[in-house]
Design a protein around this motif. Sequence first.
Motif, PDB file in Angstrom:
ATOM      1  N   ALA A 176      17.925  22.258 -34.400  1.00  0.00           N
ATOM      2  CA  ALA A 176      16.697  22.221 -33.600  1.00  0.00           C
ATOM      3  C   ALA A 176      15.993  20.871 -33.721  1.00  0.00           C
ATOM      4  O   ALA A 176      16.191  20.122 -34.688  1.00  0.00           O
ATOM      5  CB  ALA A 176      15.760  23.346 -34.052  1.00  0.00           C
ATOM      6  N   GLY A 208      13.203  18.032 -34.406  1.00  0.00           N
ATOM      7  CA  GLY A 208      12.265  17.797 -35.492  1.00  0.00           C
ATOM      8  C   GLY A 208      12.950  17.512 -36.811  1.00  0.00           C
ATOM      9  O   GLY A 208      12.357  16.933 -37.705  1.00  0.00           O
ATOM     10  N   VAL A 247       3.436  19.696 -44.223  1.00  0.00           N
ATOM     11  CA  VAL A 247       4.487  20.720 -44.222  1.00  0.00           C
ATOM     12  C   VAL A 247       4.290  21.578 -45.470  1.00  0.00           C
ATOM     13  O   VAL A 247       4.117  21.045 -46.572  1.00  0.00           O
ATOM     14  CB  VAL A 247       5.912  20.106 -44.258  1.00  0.00           C
ATOM     15  N   VAL A 254       7.721  28.422 -43.030  1.00  0.00           N
ATOM     16  CA  VAL A 254       7.174  27.068 -43.182  1.00  0.00           C
ATOM     17  C   VAL A 254       6.027  26.946 -42.188  1.00  0.00           C
ATOM     18  O   VAL A 254       6.086  27.529 -41.097  1.00  0.00           O
ATOM     19  CB  VAL A 254       8.270  26.009 -42.858  1.00  0.00           C
ATOM     20  N   ASN A 273       4.044  23.748 -40.305  1.00  0.00           N
ATOM     21  CA  ASN A 273       3.991  22.292 -40.201  1.00  0.00           C
ATOM     22  C   ASN A 273       2.950  21.866 -39.168  1.00  0.00           C
ATOM     23  O   ASN A 273       2.735  22.545 -38.168  1.00  0.00           O
ATOM     24  CB  ASN A 273       5.375  21.715 -39.866  1.00  0.00           C
ATOM     25  N   PHE A 290       4.419  14.931 -34.233  1.00  0.00           N
ATOM     26  CA  PHE A 290       5.425  13.988 -33.711  1.00  0.00           C
ATOM     27  C   PHE A 290       5.426  12.619 -34.406  1.00  0.00           C
ATOM     28  O   PHE A 290       5.393  11.573 -33.727  1.00  0.00           O
ATOM     29  CB  PHE A 290       5.238  13.729 -32.204  1.00  0.00           C
ATOM     30  N   LYS A 322      11.063  23.377 -23.399  1.00  0.00           N
ATOM     31  CA  LYS A 322      10.877  24.117 -24.659  1.00  0.00           C
ATOM     32  C   LYS A 322       9.495  24.750 -24.687  1.00  0.00           C
ATOM     33  O   LYS A 322       8.481  24.060 -24.540  1.00  0.00           O
ATOM     34  CB  LYS A 322      11.060  23.180 -25.860  1.00  0.00           C
ATOM     35  N   THR A 382      12.198  29.542 -29.113  1.00  0.00           N
ATOM     36  CA  THR A 382      10.851  29.016 -28.951  1.00  0.00           C
ATOM     37  C   THR A 382      10.519  27.940 -29.994  1.00  0.00           C
ATOM     38  O   THR A 382      11.252  27.778 -30.971  1.00  0.00           O
ATOM     39  CB  THR A 382       9.789  30.131 -29.162  1.00  0.00           C
ATOM     40  N   THR A 419       7.265  26.670 -32.687  1.00  0.00           N
ATOM     41  CA  THR A 419       6.567  27.371 -33.777  1.00  0.00           C
ATOM     42  C   THR A 419       5.371  28.168 -33.241  1.00  0.00           C
ATOM     43  O   THR A 419       4.889  27.912 -32.146  1.00  0.00           O
ATOM     44  CB  THR A 419       6.060  26.347 -34.813  1.00  0.00           C
ATOM     45  N   SER A 475       7.067  28.738 -38.758  1.00  0.00           N
ATOM     46  CA  SER A 475       8.472  28.943 -38.377  1.00  0.00           C
ATOM     47  C   SER A 475       9.148  29.771 -39.459  1.00  0.00           C
ATOM     48  O   SER A 475       8.563  30.040 -40.502  1.00  0.00           O
ATOM     49  CB  SER A 475       9.160  27.584 -38.239  1.00  0.00           C
ATOM     50  N   LEU A 512       8.997  34.467 -37.383  1.00  0.00           N
ATOM     51  CA  LEU A 512       9.146  34.194 -35.956  1.00  0.00           C
ATOM     52  C   LEU A 512      10.358  34.905 -35.350  1.00  0.00           C
ATOM     53  O   LEU A 512      10.492  34.985 -34.120  1.00  0.00           O
ATOM     54  CB  LEU A 512       9.304  32.668 -35.810  1.00  0.00           C
ATOM     55  N   VAL A 524      15.910  29.915 -30.384  1.00  0.00           N
ATOM     56  CA  VAL A 524      15.545  29.313 -31.668  1.00  0.00           C
ATOM     57  C   VAL A 524      14.272  29.971 -32.167  1.00  0.00           C
ATOM     58  O   VAL A 524      13.391  30.314 -31.388  1.00  0.00           O
ATOM     59  CB  VAL A 524      15.410  27.767 -31.548  1.00  0.00           C
ATOM     60  N   GLY A 549      13.409  31.468 -36.364  1.00  0.00           N
ATOM     61  CA  GLY A 549      13.650  32.439 -37.427  1.00  0.00           C
ATOM     62  C   GLY A 549      15.082  32.912 -37.546  1.00  0.00           C
ATOM     63  O   GLY A 549      15.312  34.052 -37.962  1.00  0.00           O
ATOM     64  N   THR A 602      14.363  26.151 -39.895  1.00  0.00           N
ATOM     65  CA  THR A 602      13.879  26.680 -41.176  1.00  0.00           C
ATOM     66  C   THR A 602      14.988  27.421 -41.930  1.00  0.00           C
ATOM     67  O   THR A 602      15.014  27.413 -43.172  1.00  0.00           O
ATOM     68  CB  THR A 602      12.646  27.588 -40.928  1.00  0.00           C
TER      69      THR A 602
HETATM   70  C1  LIG Z   1       8.921  20.496 -40.078  1.00  0.00           C
HETATM   71  C2  LIG Z   1       9.191  20.869 -38.643  1.00  0.00           C
HETATM   72  C3  LIG Z   1       9.125  19.879 -37.654  1.00  0.00           C
HETATM   73  C4  LIG Z   1       9.374  20.222 -36.321  1.00  0.00           C
HETATM   74  N1  LIG Z   1       9.327  19.232 -35.372  1.00  0.00           N
HETATM   75  C5  LIG Z   1       9.607  19.543 -34.073  1.00  0.00           C
HETATM   76  C6  LIG Z   1       9.621  18.534 -33.072  1.00  0.00           C
HETATM   77  O1  LIG Z   1       9.404  17.347 -33.329  1.00  0.00           O
HETATM   78  N2  LIG Z   1       9.895  18.925 -31.793  1.00  0.00           N
HETATM   79  C7  LIG Z   1      10.166  20.214 -31.444  1.00  0.00           C
HETATM   80  O2  LIG Z   1      10.429  20.508 -30.274  1.00  0.00           O
HETATM   81  N3  LIG Z   1      10.183  21.193 -32.383  1.00  0.00           N
HETATM   82  C8  LIG Z   1       9.917  20.876 -33.678  1.00  0.00           C
HETATM   83  N4  LIG Z   1       9.938  21.864 -34.620  1.00  0.00           N
HETATM   84  C9  LIG Z   1      10.193  23.267 -34.203  1.00  0.00           C
HETATM   85  C10 LIG Z   1      11.663  23.642 -34.376  1.00  0.00           C
HETATM   86  O3  LIG Z   1      12.501  22.857 -33.564  1.00  0.00           O
HETATM   87  C11 LIG Z   1      11.862  25.138 -34.011  1.00  0.00           C
HETATM   88  O4  LIG Z   1      11.591  25.317 -32.636  1.00  0.00           O
HETATM   89  C12 LIG Z   1      10.954  26.074 -34.806  1.00  0.00           C
HETATM   90  O5  LIG Z   1      10.800  25.620 -36.134  1.00  0.00           O
HETATM   91  C13 LIG Z   1      11.477  27.512 -34.841  1.00  0.00           C
HETATM   92  O6  LIG Z   1      12.760  27.576 -35.415  1.00  0.00           O
HETATM   93  P1  LIG Z   1      13.020  27.949 -36.965  1.00  0.00           P
HETATM   94  O7  LIG Z   1      12.260  29.197 -37.256  1.00  0.00           O
HETATM   95  O8  LIG Z   1      14.511  28.084 -37.080  1.00  0.00           O
HETATM   96  O9  LIG Z   1      12.509  26.790 -37.757  1.00  0.00           O
HETATM   97  C14 LIG Z   1       9.696  21.546 -35.974  1.00  0.00           C
HETATM   98  C15 LIG Z   1       9.765  22.529 -36.979  1.00  0.00           C
HETATM   99  C16 LIG Z   1       9.528  22.202 -38.291  1.00  0.00           C
HETATM  100  C17 LIG Z   1       9.614  23.289 -39.341  1.00  0.00           C
END
Ligand SMILES: Cc1cc2nc3c(=O)[nH]c(=O)nc-3n(C[C@H](O)[C@H](O)[C@H](O)COP(=O)(O)O)c2cc1C
Length: 333
Positions: free
Chosen positions: A61, A63, A100, A109, A111, A115, A213, A241, A243, A262, A266, A290, A292, A314
């Motif tokens: 994903a 980030g 974070v 997590v 955050n 950007f 997104k 999705t 966060t 996240s 989620l 995306v 969780g 995450t």
């Molecule tokens: C530390 C961190 C930084 C993130 N930075 C971005 C980002 O720059 N752009 C973006 O579209 N999503 C960003 N995300 C969101 C993730 O891409 C993802 O959509 C979201 O965390 C849900 O997925 P997960 O539960 O697997 O983490 C970030 C998430 C985390 C935890």
Amino acid sequence: MYAELIRPLLFRLDPEQAHHLTLQALRMPLAAPVLRFFFGTQNSQPVEAFGLRFTNRVGLAAGYDKNGVALAGLEALGFGHIECGTVTRIPQQGNPRPRVHRFPNQHAVINSMGFPNDGVDVLLAHLERTHLTRTRLGINIGKGKDTPIERAAEDYCALYEHTHARADYIVINISSPNTANLRSLQSRTALVELLSAVAETRRSTAHRPILVKIAPDLNTDELDDVLDAIAQTGMDGIIATNTTLHRDGLPASATELRGGASGAILTARSTEIIRHIARTTSGRLPIIGVGGIMSADDAQAKFDAGATLVQLYTGMIYAGPRLVRQVAADSRQ
Ligand SMILES: Cc1cc2nc3c(=O)[nH]c(=O)nc-3n(C[C@H](O)[C@H](O)[C@H](O)COP(=O)(O)O)c2cc1C
């Protein structure tokens, strides 16, 4: 080994520092061959989505590798696609630290990064030096902090123009909770205007699939407006999705923190959104799921709900890199 040895060491560090260290390790000269040896072989099915063939269904994903510094090492973990960014036109520092926070008991997590990134020129310079062989590359683009929201389209159009030649697909990120007013771009009129402008830029340059997104906190009407805007402007897919602003199931300390949550909290919400999108569009709009995914079963639930591809973030922090191979090998549709 990850849960017993590496995770406890990383969890002693500040989360952002731990992340930085992980990226440094992934970009070491021998990282890619060593990781390929341990993680590389996969028993997975290639898949097609928005006109592209992917070696498997699981991606990284946005980030995680915002500036595209560790792509070869990440490819060696077995990802079928990697999304770098969110990148902005000019470099920016992001919000003040700490930004974070881990919640280990809840596998979550929060955050509030905002950007932080080195800007599009630095990302492109890194991509120039990187040659991925099995992994598709997405570039996730965002509005700069200092760009007024009324002029957001200028950022997205310029970023499409700059990045499309290096990307397999482009993502319009309008769902981060950490850039003021960004999510207001998800409202119907604003989104049609924004996506029409980017579509116009695409018509005058070369064609790449564009995905949008979205946030998990949209209600059904808002989500349907987004789907209409995507259909009306000819976008190619959706990433569901980002966060969440919700803090359900997290300790009281979490309510005081700014930013998006996240991880496991989620999982169900993002799957529900995917199911709604798949039903509403009769499965015609490609969905990257995306939010969780902490196990292969969580990923399967997203495929069952209608996702064609999935992404992890995450889950990599809590379950470690083996999760990539597990999801790639187990997924069926
Ligand atoms: C530390 C961190 C930084 C993130 N930075 C971005 C980002 O720059 N752009 C973006 O579209 N999503 C960003 N995300 C969101 C993730 O891409 C993802 O959509 C979201 O965390 C849900 O997925 P997960 O539960 O697997 O983490 C970030 C998430 C985390 C935890």
